[in-house]
Design an enzyme around this catalytic site. Structure first.
Site, PDB file in Angstrom:
ATOM      1  N   ASP A 241       0.818  -1.211   0.000  1.00 27.97           N
ATOM      2  CA  ASP A 241       0.000   0.000   0.000  1.00 27.97           C
ATOM      3  C   ASP A 241       0.851   1.260   0.000  1.00 27.97           C
ATOM      4  O   ASP A 241       0.674   2.152  -0.841  1.00 27.97           O
ATOM      5  CB  ASP A 241      -0.935   0.010   1.210  1.00 27.97           C
ATOM      6  CG  ASP A 241      -1.988  -1.081   1.141  1.00 27.97           C
ATOM      7  OD1 ASP A 241      -1.899  -1.932   0.251  1.00 27.97           O
ATOM      8  OD2 ASP A 241      -2.900  -1.070   1.977  1.00 27.97           O
TER       9      ASP A 241
ATOM     10  N   ARG B 144      -0.644   2.422  17.622  1.00 25.63           N
ATOM     11  CA  ARG B 144      -1.047   3.529  16.760  1.00 25.63           C
ATOM     12  C   ARG B 144      -0.853   4.913  17.381  1.00 25.63           C
ATOM     13  O   ARG B 144      -0.400   5.830  16.691  1.00 25.63           O
ATOM     14  CB  ARG B 144      -2.493   3.346  16.293  1.00 25.63           C
ATOM     15  CG  ARG B 144      -2.702   2.131  15.381  1.00 25.63           C
ATOM     16  CD  ARG B 144      -1.691   2.094  14.272  1.00 25.63           C
ATOM     17  NE  ARG B 144      -1.926   1.003  13.333  1.00 25.63           N
ATOM     18  CZ  ARG B 144      -1.006   0.106  13.000  1.00 25.63           C
ATOM     19  NH1 ARG B 144       0.196   0.171  13.528  1.00 25.63           N
ATOM     20  NH2 ARG B 144      -1.276  -0.841  12.129  1.00 25.63           N
TER      21      ARG B 144
ATOM     22  N   ASP C 244      -7.900   1.448  11.899  1.00 28.08           N
ATOM     23  CA  ASP C 244      -6.682   2.242  11.977  1.00 28.08           C
ATOM     24  C   ASP C 244      -6.849   3.654  11.424  1.00 28.08           C
ATOM     25  O   ASP C 244      -6.193   4.590  11.893  1.00 28.08           O
ATOM     26  CB  ASP C 244      -5.537   1.529  11.253  1.00 28.08           C
ATOM     27  CG  ASP C 244      -4.876   0.486  12.132  1.00 28.08           C
ATOM     28  OD1 ASP C 244      -5.076   0.520  13.359  1.00 28.08           O
ATOM     29  OD2 ASP C 244      -4.152  -0.373  11.597  1.00 28.08           O
TER      30      ASP C 244
ATOM     31  N   SER D 227      -2.762 -10.314   5.262  1.00 25.48           N
ATOM     32  CA  SER D 227      -2.450  -8.969   5.711  1.00 25.48           C
ATOM     33  C   SER D 227      -1.953  -9.087   7.144  1.00 25.48           C
ATOM     34  O   SER D 227      -2.645  -9.626   8.007  1.00 25.48           O
ATOM     35  CB  SER D 227      -3.695  -8.080   5.656  1.00 25.48           C
ATOM     36  OG  SER D 227      -3.417  -6.819   6.231  1.00 25.48           O
TER      37      SER D 227
END
Length: 413
Positions: free
Chosen positions: A26, A107, A136, A188
């Site tokens: 990505d 995060r 996210d 993933s």
């Protein structure tokens, strides 16, 4: 080929953007996409949260070859462990009774450092590679909003027309940009010092059992040693200070716990969780060291907290789990919850002995100078401190409401 949707024609002008860059498929595609569609300078930001050398070696050159003007790799491992993981463990944070929040915990640390870099280099925008289906995007953007709301946020997955892994691969191939990703890599994954998560492939069918290709960090219980291993974890006011008598920083201790726990098949879970955005998702998580750490603190609080304190800690942990999962770290409610948890954690001093065997984590001993347990009171043998006849009056008062109700209603016929 134009990879913007029609709704983005009037997009905000951007001159310099800091991209949260992982080197995966990505974000590899995002760098050239930003150059083409925003005509801006792209600075790659890489957060080292313990994902390992496999992801980090050569990542700077990779970012530059993809078109970034520079790449910053920032070591956040100690900050991650000391400021996020440790208080979360003191609180007993666990989402939907199983998930130790490995992705969610990282995060706030990553997004905060990304904002700091953006302000230092004079960027007017930040960018992430989160999809429009996941949690996210909320976690990153809530942090951006709390710390630097003046920055423009670019979320390519909500703007570009590409929708599949193959389209991203084709996009990179058209531009001769190398990537280690391929159409055959179906999972993933998100890795850091706390855990690794797995989604995709056969996991998209909740009836299908995960194959051996899913798990990458730990042995299966069948592969684990046939002999148990016993560990001693020592805590001081909720902080992990020693492992098997050796004084260690919490980051060092976690690295060792991960290695030992993974060998014994500890910390694997397979869950269907409720995402913040409303859908359910199925994922497999490996958190070997975290599982041991979690059980150690829970065993210690059994000794040092009375029932009201244990109940309060549990309630605080559940509230803080939701706050973390929802990306609300930089909020007053998080500050208040952590403050309350920290007050309770001052009693979490002592040593816990834990046995690991084929995926199981069993507490086999605990001691603390602040223990509320008294053998003199709890013994089944003769004692001099507890008058059993005193229990009669306690029971009469404790059951008084039931007795009054029965008298008023006539009791059983």
């Amino acid at each position: 080929m134009n990879h913007l949707n029609q709704r983005d024609i009037t997009q905000t002008a951007v001159s310099k953007v800091v991209l949260a860059y992982s080197g995966g498929l990505d974000t590899s595609a995002i760098i050239p996409w930003l150059l083409e569609n925003y005509n801006c300078e792209v600075i790659a930001f890489v957060a080292d949260v313990g994902q390992g050398d496999e992801e980090l070696v050569g990542i700077e050159n990779k970012a530059l070859e993809s078109g970034a003007s520079s790449c910053y790799v920032v070591d956040l491992k100690d900050k991650f462990v000391n400021e996020l993981i440790a208080p979360a463990m003191q609180a007993g944070c666990i989402y939907e009774e199983q998930y130790l929040l490995g992705t969610a915990l990282a995060r706030p640390v990553i997004a905060e450092a990304q904002v700091q870099l953006a302000l230092e280099v004079g960027a007017d925008a930040v960018c992430h590679g989160c999809t429009g289906k996941g949690n996210d995007q909320v976690r990153f953007e809530s942090t951006f909003a709390a710390l630097a709301p003046q920055l423009t946020v670019i979320a390519p997955w909500r703007e570009w027309s590409m929708r599949s892994r193959q389209e991203l691969l084709n996009y990179l191939a058209e531009r001769n940009i190398k990537t280690s990703a391929s159409a055959t890599k179906i999972y993933s994954r998100d890795a850091n010092l706390w855990h690794i998560s797995h989604e995709g492939g056969e996991l998209e069918d909740p009836w299908e059992q995960p194959t051996d290709g899913v798990w990458t960090l730990s042995n299966s219980p069948q592969q684990a040693p046939d002999q148990q291993e016993v560990l001693e974890l020592e805590f001081s006011q909720g902080v992990l200070t020693h492992l098997n008598g050796q004084a260690l920083k919490q980051t060092e201790a976690l690295v060792m716990l991960n290695k030992i726990g993974a060998e014994h098949g500890v910390g694997r879970i397979d869950i269907v969780e409720n995402r913040l955005v409303g859908m359910k998702s199925r994922g497999c998580y490996e958190t070997p060291g975290g599982t041991i750490w979690y059980q150690g603190l829970r065993a210690l609080e059994e000794l040092v907290h009375d029932r009201p304190c244990q109940r309060l800690r549990h309630d605080l942990g559940q509230r803080l789990s939701d706050v973390l999962y929802d990306g609300q770290w930089f909020t007053p409610v998080r500050e208040a919850l952590v403050a309350a948890v920290s007050a309770l954690a001052t009693k979490l001093t002592g040593t816990v002995r834990i046995a690991l065997y084929k995926g199981n984590v069993t507490v086999i001993g605990r001691k603390s100078p602040l223990s509320l347990y008294s053998e003199a009171f709890a013994t089944f043998e003769e004692d001099e401190v507890y008058q059993q006849s005193d229990a009669e009056g306690f029971i009469r008062l404790f059951s008084l409401a039931s007795r009054i109700r029965a008298l008023k209603q006539g009791g059983m016929a």
